[in-house]
Design an enzyme around this catalytic site. Structure first.
Site, PDB file in Angstrom:
ATOM      1  N   THR A   1      -0.137  -8.781  -5.920  1.00 14.15           N
ATOM      2  CA  THR A   1      -0.387 -10.356  -5.842  1.00 14.15           C
ATOM      3  C   THR A   1      -0.604 -10.317  -6.873  1.00 14.15           C
ATOM      4  O   THR A   1      -1.477 -10.173  -7.807  1.00 14.15           O
ATOM      5  CB  THR A   1      -2.168  -9.857  -4.860  1.00 14.15           C
ATOM      6  OG1 THR A   1      -1.951 -12.068  -4.836  1.00 14.15           O
ATOM      7  CG2 THR A   1      -2.208 -10.096  -5.396  1.00 14.15           C
TER       8      THR A   1
ATOM      9  N   HIS B   1     -10.707   3.631   1.142  1.00 15.29           N
ATOM     10  CA  HIS B   1     -11.171   4.532   0.930  1.00 15.29           C
ATOM     11  C   HIS B   1     -10.811   5.747   2.046  1.00 15.29           C
ATOM     12  O   HIS B   1     -11.458   7.089   1.811  1.00 15.29           O
ATOM     13  CB  HIS B   1     -12.381   4.558   0.536  1.00 15.29           C
ATOM     14  CG  HIS B   1     -12.647   5.368  -0.622  1.00 15.29           C
ATOM     15  ND1 HIS B   1     -12.068   6.607  -0.645  1.00 15.29           N
ATOM     16  CD2 HIS B   1     -14.127   5.119  -1.337  1.00 15.29           C
ATOM     17  CE1 HIS B   1     -12.729   7.139  -1.630  1.00 15.29           C
ATOM     18  NE2 HIS B   1     -14.064   6.471  -2.025  1.00 15.29           N
TER      19      HIS B   1
END
Length: 482
Positions: free
Chosen positions: A401, A453
């Site tokens: 992005t 994560h």
């Protein structure tokens, strides 16, 4: 309304290209609809004359509902008096009636619908929908004469079963909810059997799931008007309802949440509350890459192609993925597995008039720099024209992005659902920088990498981000590390 993309449950009718009485041919485009991510033109699979448009422009229609009827078999369209009689019959009908069913012989196989062919007949029994207020069952057919057959597209024949409301009534079975709502509940760890439904006919809505997942009960907020389901109203009234509601003092405007905005909101909420996000940042000197961009623009190998910093950043990402393949993966909650992707479908976030779209370049890892440039240009132009197809936004593995085009230094991007990492590119600015022992004006930028994560450790995320920065600091590594 056909399913024009995997998993889509509804679409908004943007424009009708035909009116009752018009002659249509097999394959002729009759309307344009907007799904959660794209605008799609729908062709008609019949030759005949348009008999009725079931919904006005601006209406959101569930997949499977009849949106248009066509007179086939060479018959002419109904005369004007007959057409005018229809509203009278509808207005005379009571509101709480059983659903109108276009009774025809149930097809044994797959039947043509607006796009391709419908699904095969299912033996699954479904609860009938309640008729919308003001809607009336189809008028009984006149005695068999030389009248043209009215073919609804598609034909929906619900089978009546005892009403069961999501575990809150006697004999209740599986909770009633649309697939996206079920996925949201699964992502948020909500048992649908414990959710009190507020939707029509006991259907669980997204709001119900979010309310059940909230850590503390919030005061119930009454909707200002009953807007749960679109009802059958005259086209003029529909046009008024479709416009944003403005308060009398013009200090507030209420805009319905639908289409791209609705899909984006659901995806971002699901991602933010499902994947534990970690974001890391790196600021570095990108001057050499900017010089390479200018050299490529004047070179013969890239004639006619668009060359900009995003192109080389995308190429750097692909090289870094090759060096750190575990970053290109997905978490499968149901199977409790990490899915390593041996291909890269590179998503590029694009701001469009309809909202944020993230189409992806299929197998970007196998493309040369000129091929990647052509793919990027096509992807962005198609998105801005509103012609991106649902297939182009499925199957992404990694997203970039570029918030730098708005002058922003960087951000903390939210993962695209189903992916493990997303890279935000900040603005490239001339800044004082220590170069070869001296402070000089250099072009500097900041990258931000957000990752899941659960499957990407800090070491892996840091190595990947450092590799991208190292390639852009010394773009010759595009060759030596490839």
């Amino acid at each position: 309304m056909p399913d024009v993309g995997e998993g889509l449950t509804e679409a908004e009718i943007l424009k009708w290209y035909v009116q009752p009485g018009d002659t249509v041919e097999d394959g002729q485009v009759v309307c344009e609809v907007e799904t959660a991510k794209a605008a799609v033109e729908l062709p008609i699979p019949f030759d005949g004359t348009v008999h009725e448009l079931r919904f006005p422009e601006g209406t959101t229609v569930d997949v499977g509902q009849v949106i248009i009827s066509v007179n086939v078999g060479g018959g002419a369209a109904p005369e004007a008096p007959a057409a005018e009689a229809a509203p009278v019959v509808q207005a005379a009908a009571p509101a709480p009636v059983a659903p109108a069913v276009e009774e025809e012989a149930e097809p044994q196989g797959r039947t043509p619908v607006l796009v391709g062919y419908g699904v095969a007949a299912s033996s699954t029994k479904r609860r009938p929908r309640k008729a919308a207020q003001g809607a009336v069952p189809a008028a009984p057919a006149a005695p068999a004469q030389a009248a043209p057959a009215v073919v609804p597209v598609p034909v929906a024949v619900p089978v009546s079963v005892p009403e069961q409301l999501n575990g809150h009534g006697p004999g209740a079975g599986r909770p009633l909810a649309k697939p996206p709502v079920r996925k949201l509940a699964k992502d948020l760890g909500v048992d649908l059997a414990t959710v009190t439904p507020t939707g029509p006919d006991g259907i669980i809505t997204r709001e119900d799931v979010h309310a059940a997942a909230a850590p503390a009960p919030a005061p119930a907020v009454e909707a200002p008007a009953p807007v749960a389901e679109p009802v059958a109203v005259p086209a003029a009234a529909q046009a008024v309802q479709a416009a944003p509601a403005v308060s009398t003092d013009a200090r507030e405007t209420r805009v319905p949440v639908k289409g791209v905005r609705k899909a984006t909101a659901a995806a971002m909420v699901g991602s933010a509350f499902t994947a534990p996000h970690v974001t890391e940042f790196v600021t570095f000197d990108i001057t050499r890459t900017m010089k390479l961009v200018e050299e490529l623009k004047s070179g013969t190998d890239m004639v006619g192609l668009r060359v900009n910093p995003l192109l080389l950043i995308a190429k750097a990402v692909l090289v870094a993925v090759r060096r750190n393949p575990e970053i290109n993966a997905a978490w499968d909650e149901a199977a409790q597995e990490i899915v390593l992707k041996h291909y890269v479908n590179l998503g590029i976030a694009a701001a469009t008039p309809r909202g944020l779209l993230v189409p992806n370049i299929k197998d970007a890892h196998a493309q040369t720099l000129p091929e990647l440039s052509a793919s990027l240009s096509e992807l962005i132009s198609t998105a801005r024209d509103g012609k991106t197809t649902p297939a182009a936004m499925q199957g992404g593995t990694f997203t970039i992005t570029n918030v730098g085009v708005f002058g922003v230094d960087t951000g903390t991007p939210i993962l695209n659902p189903g992916e493990s990492a997303i890279l935000a590119v900040g603005a490239i600015k001339l800044q004082p920088w220590v170069h070869k022992g001296k402070v000089k004006p250099r072009q500097v930028t900041t990258l931000a990498l957000s990752f899941d994560h659960r499957l990407v450790d800090g070491e892996l995320g840091s190595k990947f981000l450092a590799d991208v920065a190292a390639i852009l600091e010394q773009p010759k590594r595009l060759i030596s590390w490839a």
